[in-house]
Write an enzyme that holds these catalytic residues in place. Structure first.
Site, PDB file in Angstrom:
ATOM      1  N   ARG A  77      67.482  28.272  35.200  1.00 49.77           N
ATOM      2  CA  ARG A  77      66.468  27.382  34.657  1.00 49.77           C
ATOM      3  C   ARG A  77      67.036  26.781  33.376  1.00 49.77           C
ATOM      4  O   ARG A  77      67.871  27.396  32.702  1.00 49.77           O
ATOM      5  CB  ARG A  77      65.174  28.137  34.350  1.00 49.77           C
ATOM      6  CG  ARG A  77      64.526  28.798  35.559  1.00 49.77           C
ATOM      7  CD  ARG A  77      63.285  29.577  35.142  1.00 49.77           C
ATOM      8  NE  ARG A  77      62.613  30.184  36.287  1.00 49.77           N
ATOM      9  CZ  ARG A  77      62.853  31.414  36.738  1.00 49.77           C
ATOM     10  NH1 ARG A  77      63.755  32.181  36.119  1.00 49.77           N
ATOM     11  NH2 ARG A  77      62.201  31.896  37.785  1.00 49.77           N
ATOM     12  N   LYS A  91      61.856  34.763  33.816  1.00 49.38           N
ATOM     13  CA  LYS A  91      60.411  34.821  33.625  1.00 49.38           C
ATOM     14  C   LYS A  91      59.924  36.261  33.666  1.00 49.38           C
ATOM     15  O   LYS A  91      60.438  37.077  34.429  1.00 49.38           O
ATOM     16  CB  LYS A  91      59.705  34.014  34.721  1.00 49.38           C
ATOM     17  CG  LYS A  91      59.822  32.507  34.542  1.00 49.38           C
ATOM     18  CD  LYS A  91      58.978  31.775  35.564  1.00 49.38           C
ATOM     19  CE  LYS A  91      58.976  30.282  35.332  1.00 49.38           C
ATOM     20  NZ  LYS A  91      58.136  29.566  36.330  1.00 49.38           N
ATOM     21  N   HIS A 127      65.670  20.537  36.770  1.00 51.43           N
ATOM     22  CA  HIS A 127      65.223  21.605  37.667  1.00 51.43           C
ATOM     23  C   HIS A 127      65.670  21.341  39.109  1.00 51.43           C
ATOM     24  O   HIS A 127      65.819  22.279  39.898  1.00 51.43           O
ATOM     25  CB  HIS A 127      63.706  21.757  37.598  1.00 51.43           C
ATOM     26  CG  HIS A 127      63.222  23.113  38.015  1.00 51.43           C
ATOM     27  ND1 HIS A 127      63.527  24.266  37.316  1.00 51.43           N
ATOM     28  CD2 HIS A 127      62.464  23.524  39.072  1.00 51.43           C
ATOM     29  CE1 HIS A 127      62.981  25.311  37.909  1.00 51.43           C
ATOM     30  NE2 HIS A 127      62.336  24.883  38.977  1.00 51.43           N
ATOM     31  N   ARG A 161      68.736  23.214  39.956  1.00 49.58           N
ATOM     32  CA  ARG A 161      68.486  24.613  40.342  1.00 49.58           C
ATOM     33  C   ARG A 161      68.072  24.663  41.813  1.00 49.58           C
ATOM     34  O   ARG A 161      68.523  25.528  42.563  1.00 49.58           O
ATOM     35  CB  ARG A 161      67.405  25.205  39.441  1.00 49.58           C
ATOM     36  CG  ARG A 161      66.920  26.605  39.814  1.00 49.58           C
ATOM     37  CD  ARG A 161      65.997  27.105  38.710  1.00 49.58           C
ATOM     38  NE  ARG A 161      65.033  28.079  39.161  1.00 49.58           N
ATOM     39  CZ  ARG A 161      65.250  29.394  39.196  1.00 49.58           C
ATOM     40  NH1 ARG A 161      66.428  29.881  38.847  1.00 49.58           N
ATOM     41  NH2 ARG A 161      64.285  30.221  39.591  1.00 49.58           N
ATOM     42  N   HIS A 170      63.304  34.931  41.715  1.00 46.79           N
ATOM     43  CA  HIS A 170      61.957  34.765  42.244  1.00 46.79           C
ATOM     44  C   HIS A 170      61.317  36.126  42.471  1.00 46.79           C
ATOM     45  O   HIS A 170      61.940  37.025  43.044  1.00 46.79           O
ATOM     46  CB  HIS A 170      61.995  34.020  43.588  1.00 46.79           C
ATOM     47  CG  HIS A 170      62.263  32.557  43.446  1.00 46.79           C
ATOM     48  ND1 HIS A 170      62.689  31.769  44.487  1.00 46.79           N
ATOM     49  CD2 HIS A 170      62.147  31.725  42.368  1.00 46.79           C
ATOM     50  CE1 HIS A 170      62.833  30.519  44.069  1.00 46.79           C
ATOM     51  NE2 HIS A 170      62.512  30.471  42.793  1.00 46.79           N
ATOM     52  N   TYR A 206      62.760  26.864  50.552  1.00 47.15           N
ATOM     53  CA  TYR A 206      64.022  26.171  50.802  1.00 47.15           C
ATOM     54  C   TYR A 206      64.346  26.079  52.286  1.00 47.15           C
ATOM     55  O   TYR A 206      65.077  25.190  52.706  1.00 47.15           O
ATOM     56  CB  TYR A 206      65.154  26.864  50.035  1.00 47.15           C
ATOM     57  CG  TYR A 206      64.951  26.769  48.546  1.00 47.15           C
ATOM     58  CD1 TYR A 206      65.179  25.574  47.872  1.00 47.15           C
ATOM     59  CD2 TYR A 206      64.475  27.855  47.816  1.00 47.15           C
ATOM     60  CE1 TYR A 206      64.963  25.465  46.512  1.00 47.15           C
ATOM     61  CE2 TYR A 206      64.256  27.751  46.455  1.00 47.15           C
ATOM     62  CZ  TYR A 206      64.497  26.558  45.806  1.00 47.15           C
ATOM     63  OH  TYR A 206      64.262  26.456  44.462  1.00 47.15           O
TER      64      TYR A 206
END
Length: 304
Positions: free
Chosen positions: A159, A182, A250, A253, A276, A285
């Site tokens: 990120r 995150k 982004h 990424r 994730h 994806y």
């Protein structure tokens, strides 16, 4: 105006989120706004709400009224679903402390919306983007800096906030980089030689001393590089190349994940590399790949 006891409850809930989950400041601010908005509505709708325990009186009809009011304000279904998620989190926390049944609020149905598919760049466009950025800046060290940042996004799947959080201690990138993502969760990301070379080239000509505790990527005045500068650099490059507005930092990424998948990478590994929490996020994806495959099929098939 929200009752002081309710504001205090929201503050304590947020303190817990920050301590336990390591949620980012911007995320906490969004949660706070969502929950305070919900509480303000319920306080007016119910004719008074002094404490979080008063949420036990909320009915299915009250929840529908709140969601209808939000949609009436122009809140999109996706944003309302996010608000409801924050409200559920707060109410679950409050119910444990106040001892009330939160099932009415927790069982409120989220509005349906179409999940946006990631918009990655194809390999040629991503390469062209990096080439354009490398030749864009008038100062060689700035061009090297921008190229290094974007190479980390595409080559390592970082990120933008993760790339800009690197310090001078990372100037010589190891083969495997530990990234704090995150929720304060760490993950290990392999570093491609191209990314290591790009960062080393920048570090060698950066005019500012890169102390081990200071930011690796610097603005032209020597402070930490701002995300807006990186976005502006990509915006100029995409306009020069005629790429769509979705060609953002982004998107690089997303491109990292999509290109790995196209090369035969498995979803679980890509999930770990991206950081994730849920596999379902990474599975988006596969939808991108399927959409691309059908587009190629429709254009190439003799009966298309």
């Amino acid at each position: 105006m929200i009752a002081p006891a309710l504001r205090d409850a929201v503050e304590r809930w947020q303190d817990g989120l920050s301590a336990l989950d390591g949620s980012a400041g911007a995320t906490l601010d969004a949660y706070r706004r969502d929950v305070l908005g919900f509480l303000a509505f319920m306080q007016a709708h119910l004719g008074g709400l002094a404490t979080a325990g008063g949420l036990a009186a909320v009915t299915v009809g009250d929840m529908r009224a709140w969601m209808a009011a939000e949609r009436g304000r122009g809140i999109a279904a996706r944003s309302l679903a996010r608000e409801l998620s924050a409200v559920r989190n707060f109410v679950r926390w409050a119910a444990r402390r106040e001892g009330f049944d939160p099932s009415v609020i927790l069982s409120a149905r989220s509005p349906r919306f179409r999940r946006r598919l990631p918009r990655p760049l194809d390999v040629d466009s991503a390469r062209a983007m990096l080439d354009s950025v490398d030749s864009q800046a008038s100062r060689p060290w700035v061009a090297a800096r921008d190229l290094a940042v974007l190479t980390l996004l595409w080559g390592c799947g970082l990120r933008i906030s993760e790339a800009l959080s690197l310090t001078g201690a990372d100037a010589e990138l190891p083969q495997t980089l530990r990234i704090r993502g995150k929720g304060g969760k760490d993950r290990l990301v392999p570093v491609l030689p191209a990314a290591a070379r790009a960062v080393a080239r920048y570090a060698a000509i950066c005019p500012y001393p890169l102390g081990v505790d200071g930011p690796l990527f610097r603005g032209v005045r020597g402070g930490a590089l701002d995300q807006r500068i990186v976005r502006g650099t990509m915006e100029r490059a995409r306009m020069q190349l005629g790429l769509p507005a979705t060609a953002t930092p982004h998107a690089l990424r997303h491109s990292f994940a999509t290109h790995l998948l196209e090369a035969g990478g498995d979803l679980r590994t890509i999930q770990e590399l991206l950081g994730h929490e849920s596999l379902s996020t990474t599975q988006a994806y596969t939808s991108v790949n399927s959409a691309r495959l059908m587009d190629v099929y429709a254009k190439a098939h003799p009966r298309g």
